[in-house]
Design a protein around this motif. Structure first.
Motif, PDB file in Angstrom:
ATOM      1  N   ASP A  62      36.630  45.447 162.167  1.00  0.00           N
ATOM      2  CA  ASP A  62      36.840  45.955 160.811  1.00  0.00           C
ATOM      3  C   ASP A  62      35.503  46.470 160.271  1.00  0.00           C
ATOM      4  OD1 ASP A  62      37.654  46.591 158.285  1.00  0.00           O
ATOM      5  OD2 ASP A  62      38.486  44.617 157.813  1.00  0.00           O
ATOM      6  N   ASP A  65      35.147  47.130 156.341  1.00  0.00           N
ATOM      7  CA  ASP A  65      34.968  45.904 155.568  1.00  0.00           C
ATOM      8  C   ASP A  65      33.592  45.299 155.849  1.00  0.00           C
ATOM      9  OD1 ASP A  65      35.962  43.979 153.705  1.00  0.00           O
ATOM     10  OD2 ASP A  65      36.264  42.581 155.383  1.00  0.00           O
ATOM     11  N   THR A  69      30.691  44.380 153.158  1.00  0.00           N
ATOM     12  CA  THR A  69      30.170  43.016 153.120  1.00  0.00           C
ATOM     13  C   THR A  69      28.656  43.008 153.287  1.00  0.00           C
ATOM     14  OG1 THR A  69      32.239  42.105 153.970  1.00  0.00           O
ATOM     15  CG2 THR A  69      30.257  40.752 154.265  1.00  0.00           C
TER      16      THR A  69
END
Length: 117
Positions: A62, A65, A69
């Motif tokens: 991912d 994401d 993050t």
């Protein structure tokens, strides 16, 4: 009022200021986030010098994401380091600002050009 004593006091404070500024130039503060996944090194003057990201912060399944993050973790680590820099600056420069307020005629007015003074 003894002008010679006042001049000597001002010269001593000038020397202390130069020493404090040199200590800030030489200092490095580390900020971390994500349990140490991101580390940021900032100079004592607040300039970001280095950013280290642990590969464990990246999820190859991912990437979008992970990118967000990591951005959040970097920002949090910088803020952590900035807090440390503020504390260091207060430690090194704070006593000098207090000295200006008490020892000079007129009660001092801060130090022009230096934030927080």
């Amino acid at each position: 009022m003894d002008m010679q004593a006042l001049l000597q006091q001002a010269q001593a404070m000038q020397q202390q200021l130069v020493q404090a500024q040199q200590q800030l130039d030489d200092a490095q503060v580390e900020g971390t986030s994500g349990g140490g996944l991101v580390k940021v090194t900032v100079s004592g003057r607040g300039s970001v010098e280095d950013i280290t990201i642990d590969p464990k912060a990246i999820d190859p399944d991912d990437l979008a994401d992970s990118a967000q993050t990591i951005a959040d973790l970097v920002l949090a680590a910088i803020r952590d380091a900035e807090t440390g820099v503020e504390e260091l600056q207060q430690e090194k420069m704070g006593p000098l600002a207090e000295g200006l307020g008490g020892g000079l005629p007129g009660g001092g007015g801060g130090m022009p050009g230096l934030p927080g003074f």
